[in-house]
Design an enzyme around this catalytic site. Structure first.
Site, mmCIF file in Angstrom:
data_model
loop_
_atom_site.group_PDB
_atom_site.id
_atom_site.type_symbol
_atom_site.label_atom_id
_atom_site.label_comp_id
_atom_site.label_asym_id
_atom_site.label_seq_id
_atom_site.Cartn_x
_atom_site.Cartn_y
_atom_site.Cartn_z
ATOM 1 N N LYS A 221 20.514 -4.988 -51.518
ATOM 2 C CA LYS A 221 19.879 -6.306 -51.411
ATOM 3 C C LYS A 221 18.400 -6.220 -51.053
ATOM 4 C CE LYS A 221 23.723 -9.403 -51.228
ATOM 5 N NZ LYS A 221 24.619 -10.295 -50.483
ATOM 6 N N ARG A 255 31.356 -4.951 -49.440
ATOM 7 C CA ARG A 255 31.194 -5.205 -50.882
ATOM 8 C C ARG A 255 30.018 -4.375 -51.389
ATOM 9 N NH1 ARG A 255 28.117 -8.599 -53.928
ATOM 10 N NH2 ARG A 255 29.064 -9.502 -55.786
HETATM 11 C C1 7PJ Z 1 27.754 -11.546 -52.026
HETATM 12 C C2 7PJ Z 1 28.788 -12.049 -52.797
HETATM 13 C C3 7PJ Z 1 27.956 -11.363 -50.626
HETATM 14 C C4 7PJ Z 1 30.195 -12.193 -50.972
HETATM 15 C C5 7PJ Z 1 27.071 -11.704 -54.053
HETATM 16 C C6 7PJ Z 1 24.495 -9.546 -54.727
HETATM 17 C C7 7PJ Z 1 24.499 -11.005 -54.954
HETATM 18 N N1 7PJ Z 1 30.006 -12.365 -52.283
HETATM 19 N N2 7PJ Z 1 28.336 -12.139 -54.070
HETATM 20 N N3 7PJ Z 1 29.201 -11.708 -50.157
HETATM 21 N N4 7PJ Z 1 26.684 -11.318 -52.834
HETATM 22 N N5 7PJ Z 1 31.372 -12.485 -50.416
HETATM 23 O O1 7PJ Z 1 25.473 -8.825 -54.884
HETATM 24 O O2 7PJ Z 1 23.384 -9.070 -54.389
HETATM 25 O O3 7PJ Z 1 27.093 -10.955 -49.844
HETATM 26 S S1 7PJ Z 1 26.090 -11.665 -55.487
#
Ligand code: 7PJ
Length: 279
Positions: A221, A255
């Site tokens: 990020k 994640r």
């Molecule tokens: C997240 C997400 C996060 C959850 C994205 C990226 C943007 N879902 N989907 N938490 N980020 N739960 O991956 O940079 O931080 S999309």
């Protein structure tokens, strides 16, 4: 804690890793690479081999300033990929969406968890998730992906995020989604500047103290880019540092785009955290 994802068990007794499978042509870090089902399936297999316990399929880029995708387009992207994974692999699948129609199509195709960066605030999402009867990840976000990084403001970010998540838990319970089906996420990078993200990371244990499993998404990020002045390709070490700090404070699901490396970091954290359990 073990979460039932439409018949597939997600065991979060120990911290685990969620692999990101983007099926968007404009995803910022692996844009367009896995548009085709067979490539997506290969990627899912590799992430499982690397130790991911759940695959997060997303068809709408939520990066700051990303284009809005129509419901039909999002369904056309994610459903074939979910069906392919569902027919070949036993791994739980989550669907990264805020749109009720996409939730429904994805769960019918085999997804067993709804991962919603809008925490079921879109009209109809709460009722749809309750009706589909799958677990949900409620994420905090200030604003929409299109506008969220335009000067985000908080008086005190940590209590505000906690209050928001508590309100969404209550809304879920009123809609018939029990606490046993809820995962929480502070939403790193979603309407937060670097200081907000750092505060949330430092105080993550306060979120863990709510008693529900916490998911953290920090992989590659922009906060890492900002703090270290590195491009997207150079953010692995920073991502692993933040993943480790999260696990140390009790996060149960990380994640990530980089499953193999993140599983190693998470496992090392877990060895340290459990050392006395084996004496
Ligand atoms: C997240 C997400 C996060 C959850 C994205 C990226 C943007 N879902 N989907 N938490 N980020 N739960 O991956 O940079 O931080 S999309």
């Amino acid at each position: 804690m073990i979460i039932d994802c439409a018949g597939k068990k997600l065991d979060l007794t120990c911290p685990q890793v969620m692999g990101i499978l983007n099926v968007t042509p404009d995803s910022f870090s692996d844009g367009g690479q896995f548009l085709r089902e067979d490539l997506a399936l290969e990627q899912a297999k590799q992430m499982m081999a690397d130790g991911a316990v759940i695959i997060d399929v997303g068809g709408e880029s939520t990066r700051p300033g990303a284009d809005v995708v129509s419901v039909d387009e999002e369904i056309a992207r994610v459903v074939p990929v979910i069906e392919a994974i569902q027919s070949e692999l036993a791994v739980p699948i989550s669907i990264d969406t805020s749109k009720p129609d996409v939730m429904r199509a994805a769960v019918h195709a085999g997804a067993g968890l709804i991962n919603d960066v809008q925490a079921l605030r879109v009209e109809g999402a709460l009722a749809t998730a309750a009706d589909l009867s799958v677990p949900v990840c409620l994420m905090h976000a200030q604003g929409t992906p299109q506008t969220m990084q335009n000067d985000p403001h908080y008086d005190d970010v940590v209590p505000e995020v906690i209050t928001f998540l508590n309100e969404r838990i209550v809304a879920c319970e009123q809609a018939g989604i029990t606490r046993s089906k809820i995962i929480l996420d502070p939403g790193f990078g979603f309407g937060k500047c670097a200081r907000h993200n750092l505060r949330l990371m430092k105080q993550l244990s306060q979120l863990v103290d709510l008693g529900l499993p916490v998911l953290v998404g920090v992989s590659r990020k922009s906060i890492i880019g900002k703090l270290l002045n590195v491009s997207v390709e150079e953010r692995l070490a920073g991502s692993l540092a933040l993943a480790s700090l999260s696990v140390w404070q009790g996060a149960k699901l990380i994640r990530t785009h980089d499953v193999r490396e993140t599983v190693q970091a998470v496992n090392i954290c877990n060895y340290v955290m459990q050392v006395d359990d084996f004496d």
